[in-house]
Design a protein around this motif. Structure first.
Motif, PDB file in Angstrom:
ATOM      1  N   UNK A 122      10.123   1.153 -19.548  1.00 27.80           N
ATOM      2  CA  UNK A 122       9.009   0.607 -18.764  1.00 27.80           C
ATOM      3  C   UNK A 122       8.639  -0.779 -19.282  1.00 27.80           C
ATOM      4  N   UNK A 123       8.210  -1.643 -18.376  1.00 22.35           N
ATOM      5  CA  UNK A 123       7.666  -2.936 -18.778  1.00 22.35           C
ATOM      6  C   UNK A 123       6.210  -3.018 -18.353  1.00 22.35           C
ATOM      7  N   UNK A 124       5.346  -3.357 -19.313  1.00 21.46           N
ATOM      8  CA  UNK A 124       3.941  -3.610 -19.024  1.00 21.46           C
ATOM      9  C   UNK A 124       3.764  -5.120 -18.884  1.00 21.46           C
ATOM     10  N   UNK A 125       3.170  -5.574 -17.786  1.00 22.74           N
ATOM     11  CA  UNK A 125       3.104  -7.009 -17.505  1.00 22.74           C
ATOM     12  C   UNK A 125       2.582  -7.869 -18.652  1.00 22.74           C
ATOM     13  N   UNK A 126       1.594  -7.375 -19.406  1.00 24.14           N
ATOM     14  CA  UNK A 126       1.057  -8.201 -20.487  1.00 24.14           C
ATOM     15  C   UNK A 126       1.991  -8.256 -21.702  1.00 24.14           C
ATOM     16  N   UNK A 127       3.122  -7.531 -21.642  1.00 25.71           N
ATOM     17  CA  UNK A 127       4.104  -7.574 -22.715  1.00 25.71           C
ATOM     18  C   UNK A 127       5.358  -8.356 -22.313  1.00 25.71           C
ATOM     19  N   UNK A 128       5.290  -9.019 -21.171  1.00 25.60           N
ATOM     20  CA  UNK A 128       6.434  -9.813 -20.713  1.00 25.60           C
ATOM     21  C   UNK A 128       6.814 -10.878 -21.737  1.00 25.60           C
ATOM     22  N   UNK A 129       8.107 -10.993 -22.018  1.00 23.51           N
ATOM     23  CA  UNK A 129       8.612 -12.001 -22.940  1.00 23.51           C
ATOM     24  C   UNK A 129       9.391 -13.051 -22.153  1.00 23.51           C
ATOM     25  N   UNK A 181       6.927   0.243  -4.183  1.00 25.21           N
ATOM     26  CA  UNK A 181       5.574  -0.025  -4.657  1.00 25.21           C
ATOM     27  C   UNK A 181       4.738   1.224  -4.447  1.00 25.21           C
ATOM     28  N   UNK A 182       4.311   1.860  -5.535  1.00 24.84           N
ATOM     29  CA  UNK A 182       3.468   3.053  -5.456  1.00 24.84           C
ATOM     30  C   UNK A 182       2.137   2.714  -6.106  1.00 24.84           C
ATOM     31  N   UNK A 183       1.188   2.299  -5.305  1.00 23.36           N
ATOM     32  CA  UNK A 183      -0.097   1.880  -5.851  1.00 23.36           C
ATOM     33  C   UNK A 183       0.099   0.676  -6.760  1.00 23.36           C
ATOM     34  N   UNK A 184      -0.333   0.798  -8.013  1.00 21.96           N
ATOM     35  CA  UNK A 184      -0.158  -0.324  -8.942  1.00 21.96           C
ATOM     36  C   UNK A 184       0.993  -0.088  -9.917  1.00 21.96           C
ATOM     37  N   UNK A 185       1.914   0.775  -9.516  1.00 15.66           N
ATOM     38  CA  UNK A 185       3.161   0.970 -10.262  1.00 15.66           C
ATOM     39  C   UNK A 185       4.317   0.495  -9.382  1.00 15.66           C
ATOM     40  N   UNK A 186       5.132  -0.407  -9.934  1.00 14.45           N
ATOM     41  CA  UNK A 186       6.311  -0.867  -9.204  1.00 14.45           C
ATOM     42  C   UNK A 186       7.533  -0.190  -9.813  1.00 14.45           C
ATOM     43  N   UNK A 187       8.286   0.523  -8.979  1.00 15.88           N
ATOM     44  CA  UNK A 187       9.481   1.231  -9.429  1.00 15.88           C
ATOM     45  C   UNK A 187      10.699   0.378  -9.099  1.00 15.88           C
ATOM     46  N   UNK A 188      11.159  -0.367 -10.089  1.00 20.35           N
ATOM     47  CA  UNK A 188      12.303  -1.240  -9.876  1.00 20.35           C
ATOM     48  C   UNK A 188      13.584  -0.442  -9.714  1.00 20.35           C
ATOM     49  N   UNK A 223      12.493 -12.006 -11.712  1.00 21.42           N
ATOM     50  CA  UNK A 223      11.689 -10.953 -12.340  1.00 21.42           C
ATOM     51  C   UNK A 223      10.453 -11.538 -13.025  1.00 21.42           C
ATOM     52  N   UNK A 224      10.646 -12.624 -13.756  1.00 21.28           N
ATOM     53  CA  UNK A 224       9.517 -13.271 -14.427  1.00 21.28           C
ATOM     54  C   UNK A 224       8.498 -13.763 -13.403  1.00 21.28           C
ATOM     55  N   UNK A 225       8.987 -14.392 -12.339  1.00 24.84           N
ATOM     56  CA  UNK A 225       8.099 -14.862 -11.269  1.00 24.84           C
ATOM     57  C   UNK A 225       7.271 -13.706 -10.714  1.00 24.84           C
ATOM     58  N   UNK A 226       7.916 -12.586 -10.466  1.00 24.21           N
ATOM     59  CA  UNK A 226       7.238 -11.416  -9.900  1.00 24.21           C
ATOM     60  C   UNK A 226       6.175 -10.875 -10.856  1.00 24.21           C
ATOM     61  N   UNK A 227       6.543 -10.695 -12.120  1.00 24.98           N
ATOM     62  CA  UNK A 227       5.604 -10.133 -13.097  1.00 24.98           C
ATOM     63  C   UNK A 227       4.406 -11.053 -13.292  1.00 24.98           C
ATOM     64  N   UNK A 264       3.218 -13.263 -11.229  1.00 23.75           N
ATOM     65  CA  UNK A 264       2.414 -13.332 -10.006  1.00 23.75           C
ATOM     66  C   UNK A 264       1.510 -12.116  -9.853  1.00 23.75           C
ATOM     67  N   UNK A 265       2.021 -10.944 -10.232  1.00 25.49           N
ATOM     68  CA  UNK A 265       1.278  -9.702  -9.987  1.00 25.49           C
ATOM     69  C   UNK A 265       0.754  -9.045 -11.266  1.00 25.49           C
ATOM     70  N   UNK A 266       0.665  -9.796 -12.349  1.00 24.15           N
ATOM     71  CA  UNK A 266       0.266  -9.207 -13.629  1.00 24.15           C
ATOM     72  C   UNK A 266      -1.124  -8.582 -13.593  1.00 24.15           C
ATOM     73  N   UNK A 267      -1.977  -9.019 -12.671  1.00 23.22           N
ATOM     74  CA  UNK A 267      -3.324  -8.439 -12.578  1.00 23.22           C
ATOM     75  C   UNK A 267      -3.399  -7.299 -11.566  1.00 23.22           C
TER      76      UNK A 267
END
Length: 217
Positions: free
Chosen positions: A63-70, A148-155, A170-174, A176-179
């Motif tokens: 899993x990737x949590x948006x605030x942990x994006x590297x 897209x299931x609510x605020x969980x994105x299943x890649x 992927x970076x652009x997506x994360x 953009x939608x990190x909030x």
């Protein structure tokens, strides 16, 4: 492992059932209704075309949590140079087609059957699946899709025809939608996504995220 009935949309409870390496059921079908129900339970299909449909809920979960994006310095430079442009849901069919056909290291063939691809196209038409497209000189050079299931994105899958295209998308997506997105389900480990910050978490932690998400809907 449980055999699914084609006439009933039901799965073993992934909290109570822990099959070999996360394999919890086989059979059933790839109807839009079954796939949508499965993903809300944390279950996904993964199998070889022409063989029995297999359904998985692995432990641990990647899993990737948006605030942990590297984002590496080199990737930030690529993004700042505007090498790529991005769009959403503008060419879902081409994205999923490229994901099916792209050659991958140490992998022969594809897990993405024509039937599964058609089901995801229908899910997109219902507004449940989305695609991110990456463009360079007006040519589609990368992208990915998922549910897209609510605020969980299943890649589900991604592709790149030129270096850094899928990473940039992927970076652009994360970013953009990190909030708006709490977590991104990457299913199983890849070095590609690990380099971007994805990590393993216990299956139960992932299922708790899904349960809380479903309760908020």
């Amino acid at each position: 492992m449980v055999r699914l009935d084609k006439n009933e949309i039901a799965f073993p409870d992934p909290e109570m059932y822990d099959g070999h390496e996360g394999l919890i059921a086989f059979g059933g079908d790839l109807s839009v209704e079954r796939i949508w129900f499965a993903y809300q339970l944390g279950i996904f299909p993964w199998y070889n075309p022409g063989e029995e449909i297999l359904w998985w809920c692995p432990d641990p979960r990647f899993v990737l949590f948006p605030d942990e994006l590297k984002v590496s310095k080199s990737m930030r430079k690529v993004l700042n140079r505007n090498v790529f442009t991005f769009s959403e849901n503008q060419n879902f069919k081409e994205v999923i087609k490229n994901c099916q056909q792209i050659n991958r290291k140490e992998q022969s063939g594809t897990w993405l059957s024509d039937q599964l691809m058609e089901s995801f196209i229908q899910l997109h038409e219902y507004g449940l699946a989305k695609s991110i497209e990456v463009w360079q000189n007006e040519e589609l050079v990368g992208g990915f899709y998922g549910l897209q299931i609510g605020n969980v994105f299943c890649g589900e899958s991604m592709f790149a025809k030129v270096s850094n295209a899928s990473k940039a998308g992927f970076i652009h997506f994360v970013e953009k939608y990190k909030n708006d997105i709490e977590s991104i389900d990457c299913q199983s480990h890849t070095e590609h996504l690990e380099s971007l910050g994805a990590r393993m978490i216990p299956k139960q932690e992932f299922l708790n995220i899904l349960h809380q998400n479903n309760e908020r809907k």
